[in-house]
Write a protein that holds these residues in place. Structure first.
Motif, PDB file in Angstrom:
ATOM      1  N   ASN A 181       0.791  -1.222   0.000  1.00 15.04           N
ATOM      2  CA  ASN A 181       0.000   0.000   0.000  1.00 15.04           C
ATOM      3  C   ASN A 181       0.827   1.277   0.000  1.00 15.04           C
ATOM      4  O   ASN A 181       0.338   2.314  -0.393  1.00 15.04           O
ATOM      5  N   GLY A 207      -0.871  -1.445   7.862  1.00 16.48           N
ATOM      6  CA  GLY A 207      -1.051  -0.657   6.645  1.00 16.48           C
ATOM      7  C   GLY A 207      -1.176   0.821   6.966  1.00 16.48           C
ATOM      8  O   GLY A 207      -0.688   1.680   6.231  1.00 16.48           O
ATOM      9  N   THR A 232      -6.096   4.233  -0.188  1.00 19.29           N
ATOM     10  CA  THR A 232      -4.841   3.493  -0.089  1.00 19.29           C
ATOM     11  C   THR A 232      -4.941   2.394   0.963  1.00 19.29           C
ATOM     12  O   THR A 232      -4.589   1.245   0.741  1.00 19.29           O
ATOM     13  N   LEU A 258       0.944   1.849  -3.640  1.00 19.22           N
ATOM     14  CA  LEU A 258      -0.379   2.264  -4.114  1.00 19.22           C
ATOM     15  C   LEU A 258      -0.610   3.743  -3.794  1.00 19.22           C
ATOM     16  O   LEU A 258      -1.084   4.511  -4.636  1.00 19.22           O
ATOM     17  N   THR A 292      -7.852  -0.428   0.202  1.00 19.70           N
ATOM     18  CA  THR A 292      -7.839  -1.328  -0.959  1.00 19.70           C
ATOM     19  C   THR A 292      -7.572  -2.783  -0.592  1.00 19.70           C
ATOM     20  O   THR A 292      -8.280  -3.681  -1.052  1.00 19.70           O
ATOM     21  N   TYR A 293      -6.582  -3.002   0.272  1.00 23.44           N
ATOM     22  CA  TYR A 293      -6.268  -4.385   0.643  1.00 23.44           C
ATOM     23  C   TYR A 293      -7.493  -5.042   1.268  1.00 23.44           C
ATOM     24  O   TYR A 293      -7.868  -6.157   0.919  1.00 23.44           O
ATOM     25  N   THR A 335       0.741   3.947   5.335  1.00 27.48           N
ATOM     26  CA  THR A 335      -0.069   4.967   4.682  1.00 27.48           C
ATOM     27  C   THR A 335       0.160   6.339   5.309  1.00 27.48           C
ATOM     28  O   THR A 335       0.262   7.347   4.623  1.00 27.48           O
TER      29      THR A 335
END
Lengths: 331, 388, 406
Positions: A148, A270, A204, A151, A207-208, A274
């Motif tokens: 991420n 994440g 961001t 991303l 999404t996962y 991020t």
């Protein structure tokens, strides 16, 4: 009664795990070789300065005393003071805009994930082997395979840079303040500001999870649809949507909820990355900062807060699970 | 008397990757109103698929490829006749020619099903009462406005579902339906029905749950009840009780029933007419007396021999040697499918027999040369003929 | 250990699934590129260039120091990088300030001369830095462009594959080595032991992998990142006189590549340490269901020892879901390693994550610096995930979603 017993059992287990988390975090510091004060004072400070610091940090006492004191302090919510130059209580650092920002980001990402993923998974399962299914499958494959941080960077290059009005550094106003402005003064500027700041970080981070939930929903639905009770629903003439959402989706989501509870770590991990990409001043960013400056009381405090929230949320998830799946309590 | 249900040449095939499976091949039978028609056969003979084919519930890759299911429903016949005159014959409607929505709307309002395994046929995470009440509600909504049946019962969309899950007072299932569900649970002999209605399937015993399923079927006040092996999954002692309940209810409500079972004892107890199924076909069909007193097809004889009858429980079980034949299209020879297991197989049996009238009542027929001729041992196939 | 039925199932699924075939191709591609990196690389991945292309000014062009890696110990850092960085620092004092670094858009724009820094050692131990002008055609020389210090992105991606695959496979292997016996013991013996062991596992689960990994790296960092130099056999062979150079294609080219790569030992241990618990969970579940099987009871009644039963009966039957989990874990650990090196907690710079981070300052102008290594990560992870899907569909171990958490 059965429910209360289940609840109490779960609670005791959670308290144990929280104790374990605190213990592991406490002893983590003692794995660190060398004198912890070395990193905190300037190299040319005298031995007396160091000794004073050791005294203040209670470093000369036996480990078990230090441990016991740390535990008792924690019980009254005292995480100690930050070891950095800004000598503030750790709690003051953590329970501030940092925590709120992180929670806001996590909730926004979860919202994005749930709103997109569940319908996508349902559609994908219903139109199996049709273009909609293939697109959803492809999307989720990319979603779980894309780091991420990258991303986030791609979104900055592709969206933020050309569009212009979407900021990529420093977070906007806090949501409750923006909402307050909107409600009390009818000023929606703050809310818009909040939205355009959180837009890319939320995508961001989300999404996962979106990809994961889509995958799980799809395969779960496909498994459930084949079960005899679905045929029984059809046989008694229940409307298709009711069959699908009340019966099938419910049973699909029950196991997914537990998996998501366990995957919460992904969300938090994440979030750290991020936050770094978007310079979002949350706990993750704070943790990275403090690791660099070896501010151990802060590091311990942040990790404990993260670990405890993980345990608390999973306890809630388990209780929710018991509520949704009546067979759990009896086991 | 004109039958309530008339099935003609019903054919269902499965189109799998391994090849085509002829699960049901040209099955025909009539069921008069209030009668019980039994379908008996070994497992794998296609009887369950026949049941599902009647109500269009065959799962992909299976499909009803041919035949018709005529159902007497004067109001519906009148309505359908405007658009699809070819699907109507007097008061009868051919369900196979209706669109899938119409057919779906008949389930729960005109047709009810009882499945073999009650444990897996109830949703484990919803209370039994709620699930029975759902069936009541479907029927209630259908009755309230039969013309717009479809839009009323199918019109429960996602939006409405979301509202109902957030505002519990607005629910698909009304309070009256819940009350009626409790009454129904009482009818089928579940003790303390109000309390049990709030319990989940895993808290029920198999027998109790099958009773609940019967209650669910009753809820629909249907014309036709299709019971697929209703007692197979239960303990032997419970089987008799549940069967008793089913018989009482059938009697009381005068329900037209299609009963599927592998147990001739159940057939003897419940049915008026019987069809014996083998390899997807009816090999013999007739009244209960026809089959039990004057069985024509050697397979029926074999079944009777191998059946522990209710009257003579001590009688020894005589299994029929051999296995149920493969239903793969390419593996099916054009001969009598039973010939390889038949103790009376003759050279004629290497060509496929037609369905011939058999002795007894006018509805008695058999797909066997022995319906037209006596067994001649001189013509018998040598032993081990099919053993290659 | 793997039955014929399983093999047949794998084969059938592989034949029908395009995705499985694609996955295998991608993973083989990455593994081959990683193994034979010196042959695939066009340049020494650590070699820096400053030039006159369409570069962009970059304040922190130095490879070290801008990503949180402390320079307190020389062992920490890729030796190639150190040398070059030292040179770059010296070069900076002389002419770096006016000469924008070379970073052409991939595939075009830069055709012409570039200035390369070269170190000339004198016999008395001193050395000079000389700038040598060489002609470069970007079309060929830098197919994916260069980063802000003029390193060839393509060659760096080729070498980065080594770290990613090594850390991913070794990390997952180590995690399995710890987690599987732990879980098998818990599930097989049950009772108090199970309670105790799984409570411990629950505590581990409460830490998000990345958070714990960062904390552990923080702990170990003070004693220096443990990295080890893995010598590159191809390069050594190309350089040595004993191996005939005809055996090695393009020997001169290969000989110019780095003699060794820096392998991040700490990071590998840390990713294994934060992920073993997922193996323990799966192994425990399998052991519990196998424990009650008749053949295990029979073996027990015949007097077989626990270790023997565990090895002979329990492990072989639990192996399928463990293999599937291990595959998913490789993908996950590749992502975790990338995140750690992106955050600067790696100990080496020649990794995809660090390369993504190195372009973060120039997103608006030099988009390819961060983009290209990221695509490599996605390709590798998709490949491994597709293989994981294939194994899961074929073997159906029922562990959907139990992969781990960053």
């Amino acid at each position: 009664m059965r429910f209360i017993r289940f609840f109490l059992k779960r609670l005791v287990h959670s308290l144990f795990v929280i104790w374990g988390v605190v213990t592991v975090v406490f002893f983590l510091r003692f794995l660190t070789p060398g004198d912890p004060t070395t990193a905190l004072v300037s190299p040319d400070a005298g031995q007396d300065v160091r000794d004073a610091l050791r005294e203040e940090l209670r470093l000369d006492e036996p480990i078990y005393i230090q441990y016991f004191e740390y535990l008792t302090d924690l019980m009254v919510g005292d995480f100690g003071n930050s070891m950095d130059v800004l000598d503030r209580p750790v709690t003051e650092w953590i329970f501030s805009a940092y925590l709120i920002r992180s929670v806001e980001l996590a909730l926004a990402a979860t919202f994005v994930a749930v709103v997109i993923a569940i319908p996508l998974g349902v559609i994908s399962a219903r139109r199996r082997h049709q273009p909609a299914d293939y697109s959803a499958t492809l999307f989720s494959l990319f979603g779980i395979s894309t780091p991420n941080f990258w991303l986030g960077i791609m979104l900055i290059i592709i969206v933020a840079v050309p569009v212009g009005f979407i900021p990529t550094g420093n977070p906007g106003p806090l949501f409750y303040q923006a909402l307050g402005d909107a409600v009390t003064q009818g000023n929606f500027g703050g809310l818009w500001d909040w939205l355009r700041h959180i837009f890319l970080p939320a995508i961001t981070l989300g999404t996962y999870f979106t990809a994961l939930i889509t995958r799980l929903t799809r395969s779960g639905m496909l498994e459930e649809i084949g079960k005899p009770y679905v045929k029984a629903c059809h046989a008694k003439g229940l409307p298709e949507t009711l069959t699908l959402y009340k019966h099938v989706l419910r049973n699909t989501l029950i196991p997914i909820i537990t998996i998501l509870g366990l995957q919460l770590g992904t969300l938090i991990g994440g979030a750290i990355v991020t936050e770094v990409v978007f310079e979002w001043n949350g706990l993750g960013q704070l943790l990275i900062d403090r690791i660099s400056s070896r501010d151990w009381t802060m590091i311990q405090g942040i990790i404990i807060v993260i670990g405890v929230s993980f345990v608390v949320i999973n306890t809630i998830v388990d209780i929710l699970y018991a509520y949704l799946d009546p067979q759990v309590i009896d086991q | 008397m004109e039958p309530l249900l008339r099935v003609e040449d019903l054919t269902t095939r499965f189109f799998t990757e391994e090849g085509q499976v002829n699960a049901v091949e040209k099955v025909s039978f009539d069921v008069a109103g209030g009668d019980v028609f039994g379908i008996v056969g070994e497992s794998g003979s296609g009887k369950s698929v026949t049941a599902l084919s009647l109500v269009d519930l065959v799962d992909s890759p299976g499909r009803v490829t041919d035949g018709s299911v005529w159902f007497r429903q004067p109001e519906m016949a009148e309505r359908i006749a405007e658009d699809q005159p070819e699907a109507v014959d007097g008061e009868m409607v051919d369900l196979q020619q209706l669109n899938s929505r119409e057919r779906r709307a008949l389930r729960g309002s005109e047709f009810a099903l009882i499945f073999q395994d009650p444990m897996s046929s109830f949703n484990p995470s919803i209370t039994v009462g709620e699930q029975v009440a759902e069936a009541v509600e479907v029927q209630k909504r259908a009755k309230a406005n039969p013309r717009a049946l479809r839009s009323r019962t199918q019109g429960f969309g996602l939006g409405k579902f979301l509202t109902t899950s957030m505002v519990p007072t607005v629910d698909y299932v009304s309070d009256e339906a819940h009350a009626r569900a409790v009454e129904l649970l009482d009818t089928v002999g579940i003790p303390d029905p109000a309390a049990r209605a709030t319990e989940y399937p895993h808290q029920f015993s198999g027998g109790m749950l099958q009773r609940a399923m019967i209650a669910q079927a009753l809820a629909t006040e249907t014309s036709v009840l299709i019971a697929d092996e209703p007692t197979t999954a239960l303990d032997v002692t419970i089987q008799a009780q549940v069967l008793q309940t089913l018989a009482e209810i059938q009697d009381e409500h005068d329900m037209t029933t299609v009963l599927i079972t592998h147990n001739l004892g159940v057939i003897a107890r419940m049915c008026d007419q019987v069809g014996v199924m083998y390899a997807g076909e009816f090999v013999e069909r007739g009244t209960l007396e026809d089959l039990f007193e004057r069985p024509t097809h050697p397979y029926t004889e074999g079944l009777l021999g191998s059946s522990p009858s209710l009257d003579a429980a001590s009688q020894r079980l005589q299994p029929i040697e051999g296995n149920v034949p493969s239903l793969f299209d390419e593996e099916m020879d054009n001969r009598c499918y039973f010939a390889d297991r038949c103790p009376k197989a003759m050279h004629e049996c290497l060509t496929k027999p037609e369905t011939y009238d058999a002795s007894g009542s006018e509805s008695h027929s058999a797909r066997c040369y022995l319906a037209t001729q006596e067994y001649d041992s001189a013509d018998a196939l040598p032993e081990g003929y099919f053993d290659d | 250990m793997i039955s014929d039925r399983v093999k047949a199932s794998l084969k059938r699924e592989f034949k029908t699934s395009r995705m499985a075939q694609l996955g295998l191709i991608l993973v083989l591609l990455v593994i081959i590129v990683a193994t034979f990196a010196p042959f695939f690389a066009l340049h020494d991945p650590t070699e820096q260039r400053i030039g006159t292309g369409d570069g962009v000014d970059d304040d922190d062009a130095g490879v070290i120091g801008d990503n949180g890696v402390e320079e307190d110990d020389d062992d920490d850092i890729d030796p190639g990088d150190i040398d070059d960085a030292d040179e770059a620092d010296e070069a900076e004092s002389t002419d770096r300030t006016d000469v924008p670094p070379l970073s052409p858009i991939p595939g075009h724009q830069f055709v012409g001369e570039t200035e390369e820094i070269q170190r000339v050692d004198h016999e008395d131990g001193t050395f000079d830095i000389e700038i040598v002008e060489t002609e470069v055609n970007a079309d060929r020389a830098f197919p994916l462009g260069t980063n802000t210090v003029g390193q060839d992105i393509y060659s760096r991606i080729v070498y980065g594959a080594r770290i990613s695959m090594l850390v991913g496979i070794l990390g997952a292997g180590l995690a399995a080595l710890v987690g599987v016996p732990y879980g098998l013991a818990a599930g097989y013996f049950g009772g108090r032991l199970d309670d105790g062991l799984m409570r411990g596992a629950d505590v581990m689960l409460a830490f998000p992998s990345l958070v714990l990994a960062i904390a552990l790296v923080g702990v170990f960092r003070d004693s220096g990142f443990h990295t080890t130099q893995l010598p590159d056999p191809f390069v050594l062979a190309a350089q040595s006189d004993t191996v005939p150079n005809v055996l090695i294609p393009r020997a001169d080219h290969v000989a110019a590549m780095p003699e060794s790569i820096t392998f991040p030992v700490t990071v590998t241990l840390v990713v294994a340490l934060v992920n073993w618990v997922w193996f323990a969970r799966i192994a425990r579940g399998e052991a519990i269901s196998i424990r009650t099987e008749e053949y295990v009871k029979a073996a027990r009644s015949l007097g077989a020892s626990h270790t023997r039963i565990l090895r002979q009966h329990v492990l072989p039957n639990a192996i399928t879901p463990i293999i599937v989990l291990a595959t998913i874990q490789v993908a996950f650990i590749i992502l975790l390693e990338a995140a750690l090196s992106f955050l600067g907690f790696s100990g080496t710079n020649l990794t995809w994550g660090a390369d993504v981070e190195s372009g973060r300052g120039d997103l608006a102008t030099s988009w390819w610096i961060s983009t290209m290594p990221g695509i490599a990560i996605v390709i590798a992870v998709i490949g491994v995930n597709l293989i994981g899907d294939w194994l899961r569909d074929a073997l159906d171990p029922g562990i959907e979603g139990e992969s781990g958490g960053m």
